[in-house]
Enzyme design. Sequence first.
Site, PDB file in Angstrom:
ATOM      1  N   SER A 243     -18.149  -0.095 -18.220  1.00 44.96           N
ATOM      2  CA  SER A 243     -19.294   0.092 -19.108  1.00 44.96           C
ATOM      3  C   SER A 243     -20.151   1.259 -18.640  1.00 44.96           C
ATOM      4  O   SER A 243     -20.693   2.014 -19.444  1.00 44.96           O
ATOM      5  CB  SER A 243     -20.135  -1.182 -19.141  1.00 44.96           C
ATOM      6  OG  SER A 243     -20.516  -1.542 -17.842  1.00 44.96           O
TER       7      SER A 243
ATOM      8  N   GLU B 183      -4.948   1.520  -8.723  1.00 45.60           N
ATOM      9  CA  GLU B 183      -6.266   0.932  -8.475  1.00 45.60           C
ATOM     10  C   GLU B 183      -6.835   1.370  -7.131  1.00 45.60           C
ATOM     11  O   GLU B 183      -6.148   1.334  -6.110  1.00 45.60           O
ATOM     12  CB  GLU B 183      -6.148  -0.600  -8.530  1.00 45.60           C
ATOM     13  CG  GLU B 183      -7.347  -1.252  -9.145  1.00 45.60           C
ATOM     14  CD  GLU B 183      -7.594  -0.775 -10.586  1.00 45.60           C
ATOM     15  OE1 GLU B 183      -8.384   0.177 -10.762  1.00 45.60           O
ATOM     16  OE2 GLU B 183      -7.015  -1.353 -11.505  1.00 45.60           O
ATOM     17  N   HIS B 184      -8.093   1.773  -7.176  1.00 44.70           N
ATOM     18  CA  HIS B 184      -8.815   2.223  -5.982  1.00 44.70           C
ATOM     19  C   HIS B 184      -8.113   3.396  -5.298  1.00 44.70           C
ATOM     20  O   HIS B 184      -8.074   3.462  -4.071  1.00 44.70           O
ATOM     21  CB  HIS B 184      -9.002   1.067  -4.983  1.00 44.70           C
ATOM     22  CG  HIS B 184     -10.094   0.124  -5.383  1.00 44.70           C
ATOM     23  ND1 HIS B 184     -11.428   0.404  -5.180  1.00 44.70           N
ATOM     24  CD2 HIS B 184     -10.063  -1.072  -5.999  1.00 44.70           C
ATOM     25  CE1 HIS B 184     -12.167  -0.597  -5.638  1.00 44.70           C
ATOM     26  NE2 HIS B 184     -11.362  -1.504  -6.153  1.00 44.70           N
TER      27      HIS B 184
ATOM     28  N   ASP C 233     -12.573   6.583 -14.663  1.00 44.19           N
ATOM     29  CA  ASP C 233     -13.179   5.974 -15.847  1.00 44.19           C
ATOM     30  C   ASP C 233     -13.709   7.019 -16.814  1.00 44.19           C
ATOM     31  O   ASP C 233     -13.524   6.922 -18.024  1.00 44.19           O
ATOM     32  CB  ASP C 233     -14.353   5.073 -15.435  1.00 44.19           C
ATOM     33  CG  ASP C 233     -13.915   4.051 -14.430  1.00 44.19           C
ATOM     34  OD1 ASP C 233     -12.707   3.899 -14.243  1.00 44.19           O
ATOM     35  OD2 ASP C 233     -14.797   3.411 -13.831  1.00 44.19           O
TER      36      ASP C 233
ATOM     37  N   TYR D  23     -17.421  -1.833  -2.896  1.00 41.06           N
ATOM     38  CA  TYR D  23     -16.917  -0.550  -3.400  1.00 41.06           C
ATOM     39  C   TYR D  23     -17.241   0.635  -2.471  1.00 41.06           C
ATOM     40  O   TYR D  23     -16.347   1.373  -2.035  1.00 41.06           O
ATOM     41  CB  TYR D  23     -17.472  -0.288  -4.806  1.00 41.06           C
ATOM     42  CG  TYR D  23     -16.752   0.837  -5.506  1.00 41.06           C
ATOM     43  CD1 TYR D  23     -15.616   0.599  -6.272  1.00 41.06           C
ATOM     44  CD2 TYR D  23     -17.178   2.160  -5.380  1.00 41.06           C
ATOM     45  CE1 TYR D  23     -14.927   1.619  -6.897  1.00 41.06           C
ATOM     46  CE2 TYR D  23     -16.499   3.188  -5.992  1.00 41.06           C
ATOM     47  CZ  TYR D  23     -15.384   2.915  -6.753  1.00 41.06           C
ATOM     48  OH  TYR D  23     -14.708   3.948  -7.351  1.00 41.06           O
TER      49      TYR D  23
ATOM     50  N   ARG E  99     -12.570   1.444 -20.607  1.00 39.91           N
ATOM     51  CA  ARG E  99     -11.139   1.642 -20.354  1.00 39.91           C
ATOM     52  C   ARG E  99     -10.575   0.455 -19.603  1.00 39.91           C
ATOM     53  O   ARG E  99     -11.293  -0.333 -18.986  1.00 39.91           O
ATOM     54  CB  ARG E  99     -10.893   2.928 -19.567  1.00 39.91           C
ATOM     55  CG  ARG E  99     -11.490   2.933 -18.164  1.00 39.91           C
ATOM     56  CD  ARG E  99     -10.539   2.491 -17.096  1.00 39.91           C
ATOM     57  NE  ARG E  99     -11.194   2.286 -15.815  1.00 39.91           N
ATOM     58  CZ  ARG E  99     -11.623   1.134 -15.381  1.00 39.91           C
ATOM     59  NH1 ARG E  99     -11.516   0.059 -16.123  1.00 39.91           N
ATOM     60  NH2 ARG E  99     -12.196   1.016 -14.203  1.00 39.91           N
TER      61      ARG E  99
ATOM     62  N   LYS F  11     -21.210  -3.580  -8.982  1.00 39.69           N
ATOM     63  CA  LYS F  11     -20.934  -2.582  -7.934  1.00 39.69           C
ATOM     64  C   LYS F  11     -22.198  -2.099  -7.247  1.00 39.69           C
ATOM     65  O   LYS F  11     -22.210  -1.799  -6.078  1.00 39.69           O
ATOM     66  CB  LYS F  11     -20.262  -1.356  -8.568  1.00 39.69           C
ATOM     67  CG  LYS F  11     -18.780  -1.473  -8.677  1.00 39.69           C
ATOM     68  CD  LYS F  11     -18.120  -0.125  -8.734  1.00 39.69           C
ATOM     69  CE  LYS F  11     -18.471   0.719  -9.876  1.00 39.69           C
ATOM     70  NZ  LYS F  11     -18.334   0.657 -11.189  1.00 39.69           N
TER      71      LYS F  11
HETATM   72  P1  NG1 Z   1     -15.002  -0.064 -12.516  1.00 42.89           P
HETATM   73  O1  NG1 Z   1     -15.992  -0.622 -11.583  1.00 42.89           O
HETATM   74  O2  NG1 Z   1     -14.056  -1.051 -13.004  1.00 42.89           O
HETATM   75  O3  NG1 Z   1     -15.633   0.712 -13.613  1.00 42.89           O
HETATM   76  C1  NG1 Z   1     -14.348   1.459 -10.401  1.00 42.89           C
HETATM   77  C2  NG1 Z   1     -14.573   2.964 -10.364  1.00 42.89           C
HETATM   78  C3  NG1 Z   1     -13.282   3.741 -10.662  1.00 42.89           C
HETATM   79  C4  NG1 Z   1     -12.164   3.257  -9.771  1.00 42.89           C
HETATM   80  C5  NG1 Z   1     -12.045   1.719  -9.889  1.00 42.89           C
HETATM   81  C6  NG1 Z   1     -10.996   1.145  -8.979  1.00 42.89           C
HETATM   82  C7  NG1 Z   1     -16.800   3.696 -11.085  1.00 42.89           C
HETATM   83  C8  NG1 Z   1     -17.617   4.154 -12.203  1.00 42.89           C
HETATM   84  N1  NG1 Z   1     -15.545   3.364 -11.351  1.00 42.89           N
HETATM   85  O4  NG1 Z   1     -14.113   1.037 -11.711  1.00 42.89           O
HETATM   86  O5  NG1 Z   1     -13.506   5.121 -10.479  1.00 42.89           O
HETATM   87  O6  NG1 Z   1     -12.356   3.649  -8.449  1.00 42.89           O
HETATM   88  O7  NG1 Z   1     -13.272   1.079  -9.580  1.00 42.89           O
HETATM   89  O8  NG1 Z   1      -9.759   1.674  -9.273  1.00 42.89           O
HETATM   90  O9  NG1 Z   1     -17.259   3.631  -9.966  1.00 42.89           O
END
Ligand code: NG1
Length: 538
Positions: free
Chosen positions: A170, A57-58, A215, A271, A51, A263
Site C-alpha cells: 500500500s 523475496e527480500h 514495489d 525489515y 502488487r 514495517k
Molecule cells: P512490503 O512491505 O510487502 O510492501 C517490502 C519492501 C520491498 C521488498 C519486500 C520483501 C517496501 C516499500 N517494500 O514489501 O521492497 O523488500 O518487503 O521482498 O519497503
Amino acid sequence: MAGPVPVASSLSDIYTVDAIGTQAKRWNNLLARFQTIYGQPAEFVARSPGRVNIIGEHIDYSLYPVLPMAITADSLLAVSTNVASTNTKEGHYKIKIANVQDAKFPAHEFDIPYEAVDIDATVHEWTNYFKSGLRGALELLRKKHGNDFEPKSMQILMDGTVPAGGGLSSSAAFVSSSALAVMVANGEKTVDKTELTELAIVSERAVGVNSGGMDQSASVFSERGSALFVSFTPSLKARPVSFPKTNPELTFLIAQSFVTADKFVTGPVHYNLRVVECSLAAAYLNAVLNPPGTQLPSDASPLSVSLHGFHETYFALQEHSSGATKSKSTESQLEELVALTAEKLDKRDGYTREEIAAVLNISVDELDKKFTSRFPVRAEKFKLRQRALHVFSEALRVLKFMSLLEQQPTNTDDTSEYNAQLGDLLNQTQDSCRDVYECSCKEIDELCSIARKAGSYGSRLTGAGWGGCSVHLVPAGKVKAVREAWEREYYSKLDLSEEQKEAAVVVSKPGSGSAVYLVDDKPGPVVVDDMDRGSEVY
Ligand code: NG1
C-alpha cells in the site's frame, strides 16, 4: 517498457473487465466526494496499484532481480490545483488533503515553504506518504526547471484499496501515485516511468523504511496480463513476462493472514534489521574473500553496499586473476556463493558488532555510523550467515523460475509436472523465508500448509512477511477446494467483519501500472456516463 506513464481515456485502459463495474462506482464516488468537499470538480486522477510478489523475496534491497505483478487494488488521488491563495503564507504553497475514509485518515491542510518539505518520520501519520512523494517529485522538478521553481497548491482526495500492512504494498502505491499527482499538478505533460519509479523508491525511504525497489517498479511499470521481471543493476529495468498456457490452468490466489505487520513500527527488529544484516554480510564476505583493501562499489541499495555488489566484485577479481576468458553463468556463480557463505560465515548464532568490526578493520563506532545509524536497529547479534544464504539461494530460485517460464512446458496436454516445478520453487522460498530469513509467522505457515494439502502447487508469504499476505499457485479446478479449506481451518476461527471476510482471499490477475486520468478532457462526468452505459462499453 520505459516511456511515459499512460494517460487513460476510460477505466477499461486501467482495469480488467471483471473489475470495471465495482471500480466505476468507486471512481464516481471519489469524484462526487471531491466536488462536495472542495466545491469544484477534480482536474485529474493519479493512480498506482499495489502488487503481489510471485518470487524473489527480500532480495531487491540486495539488488537482485524479482518477479512481482500489479494487482487491481490501488491508490487513487483526485486532484485540483485551483486553490484560493488568500490565506496561504507568503513563500508557501498549500496542500489540502482528505481521504474517503475520513474517520480513519483525518483531513489535513499544510502551508509548505517553497524550498523544503518537512517530514517527521518519527510520527506515524498517513499524510507522510503523500509528503514523501511530494518531496521526491519536487526534487526532480527542481532539477528540470531550476531552483526557483515554485510548486503549485493542490487539493486532494485519496481513495486507497490496498490494505495497509497487508504485504501488498500500500505504501508504494500511495507514494508513487502521490509523486505522479505532484508531477501532473505542476504541469508535466508526460511523466517518465523510470524517473517516477526511481524517485518513488528514494522518497519512500523518507518515511522511515530502508525499502528496496520492487514495489514501486511493479506499481509503475506493470502491464495488464503480465508479471514483471525487475532488475536493478546496472540500472533499473523492468520487462513484462507472460505465463505459458498450462493444463491444468494456473491461478494465483492471494490470502490475507490478518496479522498486521507494520514495517514502520517493527523496522528495528524486522525489515530494517534485515537490510542492515545483508549489507554487513556483503562487507564481511568482501573482507574475508577478496584481496585486502578491496572496496565494494557504492550502489543504489539502501546502505550503498550490497550482496550483489560483493557478488560482482568477487567474480570480476577471480576472473581477472585466473585470466579467464569466459564468465561463469550467474546460476553457477550463485551456487558457488551459497557454498562459500556456508563455509566462511560459520557462526550460526550470529556475529556481534565487535566481531564484525574486527574483520572489517574498523571501530564499532565506525560500523554503527556506516550501517546502523540511518534507521535504528535493535540487535545484539547479526545473523549474517542465514541472511546471505537466503539472498543467494532466493536469487537463484528467481532465475530458475524465469528459465521455466521461458522454456515453456513440453507436454502441453498435461503440464502437471511443469506446474509442480514452478510451485516447488515457491515452496522452497517459503521454507527459506520461514527457517533462514525468519520473516514468516505461524499464521502464514498455516495458510500455506492448508493450501498445499487442498491442492496448491506452491504457497508462500508475499512481501515483507511477519504477517500480511500469502500467494498460492493453484490449478483452476482446485481454487474452490483451497478456499473452502481456508474457511474451515483458518478464517472461521478468527473474529472477522463481513468486509474482512470478503477481502480475505482474492483471485489475482496481473493488472496494469500507474496511469493518469484527465477529468477535464472529457465532457461531463465521464465515469458516471460510462457506468450508466453498462460494462460492455468499456
Ligand atoms: P512490503 O512491505 O510487502 O510492501 C517490502 C519492501 C520491498 C521488498 C519486500 C520483501 C517496501 C516499500 N517494500 O514489501 O521492497 O523488500 O518487503 O521482498 O519497503
